[in-house]
Design a protein around this motif. Structure first.
Motif, PDB file in Angstrom:
ATOM      1  N   THR A 129      36.826  58.116  85.041  1.00  0.00           N
ATOM      2  CA  THR A 129      36.746  58.027  86.504  1.00  0.00           C
ATOM      3  C   THR A 129      35.310  58.024  87.015  1.00  0.00           C
ATOM      4  OG1 THR A 129      37.038  60.434  86.638  1.00  0.00           O
ATOM      5  CG2 THR A 129      38.999  59.051  86.872  1.00  0.00           C
ATOM      6  N   ARG A 130      34.367  58.436  86.192  1.00  0.00           N
ATOM      7  CA  ARG A 130      32.970  58.455  86.634  1.00  0.00           C
ATOM      8  C   ARG A 130      32.198  57.195  86.282  1.00  0.00           C
ATOM      9  NH1 ARG A 130      30.414  64.567  86.119  1.00  0.00           N
ATOM     10  NH2 ARG A 130      31.877  65.562  87.576  1.00  0.00           N
ATOM     11  N   ARG A 131      32.839  56.278  85.595  1.00  0.00           N
ATOM     12  CA  ARG A 131      32.164  55.026  85.252  1.00  0.00           C
ATOM     13  C   ARG A 131      32.152  54.078  86.452  1.00  0.00           C
ATOM     14  NH1 ARG A 131      31.214  53.746  79.989  1.00  0.00           N
ATOM     15  NH2 ARG A 131      31.576  51.530  80.387  1.00  0.00           N
ATOM     16  N   ALA A 132      31.147  53.232  86.470  1.00  0.00           N
ATOM     17  CA  ALA A 132      31.016  52.281  87.577  1.00  0.00           C
ATOM     18  C   ALA A 132      32.154  51.265  87.541  1.00  0.00           C
ATOM     19  CB  ALA A 132      29.676  51.559  87.482  1.00  0.00           C
ATOM     20  N   ALA A 133      32.596  50.833  88.718  1.00  0.00           N
ATOM     21  CA  ALA A 133      33.673  49.854  88.823  1.00  0.00           C
ATOM     22  C   ALA A 133      33.194  48.482  88.380  1.00  0.00           C
ATOM     23  CB  ALA A 133      34.189  49.798  90.255  1.00  0.00           C
ATOM     24  N   PRO A 169      39.431  50.522  87.308  1.00  0.00           N
ATOM     25  CA  PRO A 169      38.201  50.040  87.931  1.00  0.00           C
ATOM     26  C   PRO A 169      37.044  49.917  86.952  1.00  0.00           C
ATOM     27  CG  PRO A 169      39.239  51.695  89.315  1.00  0.00           C
ATOM     28  CD  PRO A 169      40.011  51.689  88.021  1.00  0.00           C
ATOM     29  N   ALA A 170      36.989  50.805  85.946  1.00  0.00           N
ATOM     30  CA  ALA A 170      35.863  50.808  84.999  1.00  0.00           C
ATOM     31  C   ALA A 170      36.028  49.798  83.876  1.00  0.00           C
ATOM     32  CB  ALA A 170      35.682  52.204  84.413  1.00  0.00           C
ATOM     33  N   GLY A 171      37.161  49.099  83.810  1.00  0.00           N
ATOM     34  CA  GLY A 171      37.337  48.090  82.770  1.00  0.00           C
ATOM     35  C   GLY A 171      38.614  48.289  81.978  1.00  0.00           C
ATOM     36  N   ILE A 172      38.625  47.697  80.796  1.00  0.00           N
ATOM     37  CA  ILE A 172      39.784  47.719  79.913  1.00  0.00           C
ATOM     38  C   ILE A 172      39.399  48.471  78.644  1.00  0.00           C
ATOM     39  CG2 ILE A 172      41.477  46.302  78.697  1.00  0.00           C
ATOM     40  CD1 ILE A 172      40.381  43.995  80.638  1.00  0.00           C
ATOM     41  N   PHE A 173      40.240  49.422  78.245  1.00  0.00           N
ATOM     42  CA  PHE A 173      39.919  50.277  77.105  1.00  0.00           C
ATOM     43  C   PHE A 173      41.117  50.366  76.156  1.00  0.00           C
ATOM     44  CE2 PHE A 173      37.609  51.603  80.825  1.00  0.00           C
ATOM     45  CZ  PHE A 173      36.312  51.792  80.373  1.00  0.00           C
TER      46      PHE A 173
END
Length: 270
Positions: free
Chosen positions: A185-189, A94-98
């Protein structure tokens, strides 16, 4: 599908590339002598030890990433290019691609600035390499998707004694492995489920990132497990010898103290 599973063979085995390199460096190494085993000499060579430690770091981070929920897709040891390069971990959620570059620096003091990362005072290329990895993956995914795809680079530190931040880099995330899952998990979607699945599927296609031959099935995991057991056993033997030396030293010191005290008492009595 769980966080550690992928849609294909690519990315399914954590530390696949470094395990293969470690075993290759160990190939042909003679079995330790009985004396070497008795005194706990490590079976690792100077060439294989860095690969071995790198594998341990990637395996530890993989265990952390396994705690992510079903909304996350995690790939390990993702090949990129034709020269054996790989991405330690690629995470899509949800927070992106890393893209995650794992660095095992056992008992090291790490200093992080906006443009430099030092390990025990020595300059490294960690920031530059992590930035380049993410840019490389973003370029390939963008070309395949036909639309801009952002990829965020991260460096995950394992085993460090201390990490000091003078200033955090603007474009590379740097954190300990113990902080990783909570941070993600705490980053914005920012990605919807459909797009997440499309990106993760692209990452498992050989034509997307690499044209290398070889698959994770080529990695001899039982051989690496046996090597880990042997390394662990040697470490335990060294610890026992160290404990024995300390106890012997303490006993000798106590004997000397008692003899000295006895001699003093005899002198006073005389």
């Amino acid at each position: 599908m769980t966080a550690t599973e992928s849609a294909g063979g690519i990315g399914t085995i954590p530390a696949a590339a470094v395990i293969a390199a470690c075993l290759s460096a160990q190939a042909g190494v003679s079995r330790r002598s009985r004396v070497a085993r008795v005194f706990g000499r490590s079976p690792l060579t100077e060439d294989s030890k860095p690969w071995y430690l790198g594998a341990l770091g990637e395996l530890q981070v993989a265990e952390r990433l396994a705690r992510l929920g079903p909304d996350w897709r995690v790939l390990h040891s993702v090949p990129i290019g034709e020269r054996g390069s790989d991405i330690d971990h690629a995470v899509v959620g949800p927070a992106g691609i890393f893209t995650i570059n794992t660095k095992f620096h056992e008992d090291a003091r790490i200093w992080v600035g906006s443009t430099r990362l030092l390990v025990n005072g020595q300059k490294t290329d960690h920031l530059r390499n992590s930035r380049y990895e993410a840019q490389r993956v973003a370029k390939k995914l963008t070309a395949m998707a036909g639309e801009p795809i952002a990829v965020h680079p991260a460096i995950v530190l394992v085993g460090a004694r201390s990490v000091t931040f003078r200033e955090r880099p603007a474009d590379v995330i740097v954190l300990r492995d113990t902080e990783l899952v909570r941070w993600l998990t705490r980053r914005a979607a920012t990605l919807d489920p459909g797009r997440r699945d499309r990106v993760a599927d692209m990452l498992t296609r050989p034509e997307t990132l690499a044209t290398m031959s070889g698959t994770p099935a080529d990695v001899d995991l039982p051989a690496f497990a046996a090597l880990r057991h042997e390394v662990g056993a040697a470490r335990r033997v060294r610890m026992l010898w160290g404990t024995a030396v300390l106890l012997a030293g303490a006993a000798l010191a106590a004997t000397v103290a008692i003899n000295t005290y006895t001699a003093l008492l005899g002198g006073w009595a005389g």
